[in-house]
Design an enzyme around this catalytic site. Structure first.
Site, short mmCIF file in Angstrom:
data_model
loop_
_atom_site.label_atom_id
_atom_site.label_comp_id
_atom_site.label_asym_id
_atom_site.label_seq_id
_atom_site.Cartn_x
_atom_site.Cartn_y
_atom_site.Cartn_z
N GLU A 134 -10.97 0.60 -3.72
CA GLU A 134 -10.15 1.03 -2.58
C GLU A 134 -9.06 2.00 -3.01
O GLU A 134 -8.90 2.29 -4.18
CB GLU A 134 -9.56 -0.18 -1.83
CG GLU A 134 -8.80 -1.12 -2.71
CD GLU A 134 -8.61 -2.51 -2.11
OE1 GLU A 134 -9.29 -2.87 -1.15
OE2 GLU A 134 -7.76 -3.24 -2.65
N ASP A 145 0.81 -1.22 0.00
CA ASP A 145 0.00 0.00 0.00
C ASP A 145 0.85 1.27 0.00
O ASP A 145 0.65 2.16 0.86
CB ASP A 145 -0.95 0.01 1.22
CG ASP A 145 -1.82 -1.24 1.29
OD1 ASP A 145 -2.33 -1.65 0.25
OD2 ASP A 145 -1.96 -1.81 2.39
C1 6LW Z 1 -5.72 -2.02 1.82
C2 6LW Z 1 -6.36 -1.97 0.51
C3 6LW Z 1 -5.61 -3.01 -0.15
O1 6LW Z 1 -6.32 -1.29 2.81
O2 6LW Z 1 -5.41 -4.00 0.74
O3 6LW Z 1 -4.50 -3.69 -2.00
C4 6LW Z 1 -5.77 -3.50 2.01
N1 6LW Z 1 -5.14 -2.86 -1.30
O4 6LW Z 1 -6.27 -0.79 -0.18
C5 6LW Z 1 -4.81 -3.97 3.03
O5 6LW Z 1 -3.48 -3.74 2.61
#
Ligand code: 6LW
Length: 514
Positions: free
Chosen positions: A174, A14
């Site tokens: 996300e 991240d």
């Molecule tokens: C994070 C989300 C993700 O919060 O995995 O790959 C989650 N992205 O954005 C945990 O790392």
């Protein structure tokens, strides 16, 4: 010049990046490990060194009960009017909060909480206003990228939380990040889940809160169609502009262990790709929308060479920077110096999922290499654990025991595998407790090999102690969001307090081949 991805290998998921006063700064998520949120700096985007961590105090980082899918999720770092902000979620206790500092090499503030839910929070500053975004539900219960204005002094909401974009229909929208570039607003995010279908998407709009129109070429970056390719799971990116006005994206990805083996052990790592703006205001990323292992670029001067650290020892690593602890460590369990790590055993074992065992760990950064360490164990058990989580670890363990017939103490040396509820001693041997022991682990993408070297009165013997497949420690098997750690630990289940004498680890070395 040519550089290789990942630019930061090992479990550093991240990534979020910002530029300030000629340097780049990056943060990553850290889940159940303490201190939290690793912080890096770079002058050239390809060579990164770790400054330390953002969250260094218990008041900033309560981790009681946090597992490999809990604790600290994706952070965002931003620089605004001379101040750095890092915003993240503690999914195990605090929810969304940010901290700030005016000195990137110093301590960060106490947490400032924000009453908006969701994860992957991000900040955007404009005209004296601060906007807070996360992915989750807004005040009407609408799910997507949710935005509100906050008072940056107090964290208080100054406007309702409102969904501003719902992505392109992929699962797990996300990592929203907002930018203003050439008078347009770009909202970049990820979809597909942090697995093989992961991708980066974005939309463009005329104002901070949209309306946002999706880029017709989405996903702008993904390796999801490259079957068997080493770099997989590209997603969760953040943009930065260099001094020449070129844009770059850092993002996470993982390396699968073999072309026909869809497993990864070293966690999600940081990659870097160029971003190119078109005349029509849309941008592309990577090389034809993918992230290759090798990138040829003339945007970085030819005299810059990428150099990745290939060797970790006690003397060239730092406790609390390279070495981290599980949850909230008890200081009295450790005495750690540049020459020896001393760990006092407690009854908290590697199977512990709430508290903090006597455990200090460094990331497995590459898939090929060798680990070695000398060890003395005055009581209980100590060793090296290849630790994915409390239910998935391989331990090369030394347990001290009284010999049968009162003939003095012996060491039982064993390779133990713990995969879910299946625990198994693979190989073991017994030597006299005055034997000098070096533990060794061979690293290979497919297999770990375990051995010990015994030295008695100048006589050395090498003893193979079995092999175990890497894939059972992979994220695909274990779940969670972390990668394999090389953990030094001490434990003794029958203890009530702390052991009187520490296990002593010396001459630790992890050497990697790319
Ligand atoms: C994070 C989300 C993700 O919060 O995995 O790959 C989650 N992205 O954005 C945990 O790392």
């Amino acid at each position: 010049m040519r550089y290789n991805n990942p630019i930061i290998p090992g479990f550093y998921p991240d990534p979020s990046i910002c530029k300030a006063e000629g340097k780049y700064y990056m943060v990553c998520s850290s889940f159940q490990y303490f201190p939290g949120v690793p912080l890096f700096e770079s002058r050239d985007l390809v060579n990164w060194s770790q400054i330390g961590h953002v969250l260094t105090r218990e008041s900033q980082l309560p981790l009681e009960g946090a597992g490999s899918d809990g604790g600290i999720y994706a952070p965002t770092i931003r620089f605004h009017e001379g101040r750095f902000y890092m915003v993240t979620t503690n999914t195990s206790s605090m929810g969304n909060f940010y901290v700030w500092t005016d000195d990137i090499y110093g301590e960060w503030s106490e947490p400032v909480k924000v009453q908006q839910g969701g994860i992957d929070p991000s900040l955007y500053f404009e005209d004296g206003r601060a906007y807070f975004m996360s992915n989750g539900d807004d005040d009407q219960g609408i799910s997507g990228v949710t935005q509100c204005e906050i008072d940056i002094e107090t964290g208080e909401k100054k406007s309702p939380s409102r969904c501003v974009w719902q992505g392109t229909g992929g699962r797990y929208l996300e990592s929203p990040h907002l930018y203003r570039i050439n008078g347009q607003y770009y909202l970049m995010a990820a979809e597909g889940g942090t697995e093989y279908g992961h991708m980066v998407i974005y939309a463009k709009g005329p104002s901070v809160n949209g309306p946002f129109t999706a880029y017709p070429g989405n996903p702008v970056l993904t390796n999801r169609n490259l079957g068997g390719y080493e770099i997989q799971g590209c997603g969760h990116g953040d943009l930065v502009e260099d001094d020449q006005g070129n844009f770059w994206m850092v993002h996470l990805a993982f390396r699968q262990i073999h072309q026909w083996m869809p497993f990864h052990i070293t966690g999600r790592e940081v990659c870097l790709v160029p971003v190119a703006f078109q005349e029509n205001g849309w941008f592309t990323a990577g090389v034809g929308g993918i992230t290759p292992t090798e990138v040829e670029t003339d945007r970085i001067p030819h005299n810059i060479k990428q150099s990745l650290k290939q060797r970790d020892t006690f003397s060239d690593t730092r406790v609390g920077v390279d070495w981290v602890f599980l949850r909230r460590p008890h200081e009295e369990d450790f005495s750690l110096s540049k020459t020896a790590y001393r760990l006092y055993p407690t009854n908290l074992t590697l199977g512990e999922k709430q508290g903090s065992p006597a455990f200090v760990a460094i990331r497995q950064r590459q898939m090929r290499g060798q680990i070695r360490c000398n060890i003395q164990v005055p009581e209980g058990e100590a060793g090296i654990s290849l630790y994915m989580d409390h239910q998935h670890h391989y331990d090369l363990a030394v347990a001290r025991m009284a010999a049968a017939g009162g003939a003095g103490d012996v060491y039982r040396i064993m390779t133990r595998s713990v995969v879910g509820s299946v625990g198994h001693v693979v190989e073991e041997t017994v030597v006299r407790a005055d034997t000098e022991i070096t533990l060794r682990i061979g690293l290979d993408p497919m297999e770990y090999s375990f051995s010990a070297v015994f030295s008695q009165q100048g006589q050395e013997t090498s003893c193979p102690l079995g092999r175990l497949q890497t894939r059972y420690l992979s994220t695909e098997v274990a779940g969670g969001f972390t990668g394999v750690m090389i953990a030094l630990y001490a434990q003794e289940e029958s203890l009530t307090g702390r052991g009187a004498e520490p296990a002593v680890f010396t001459e630790f070395e992890a050497v990697y081949e790319k």
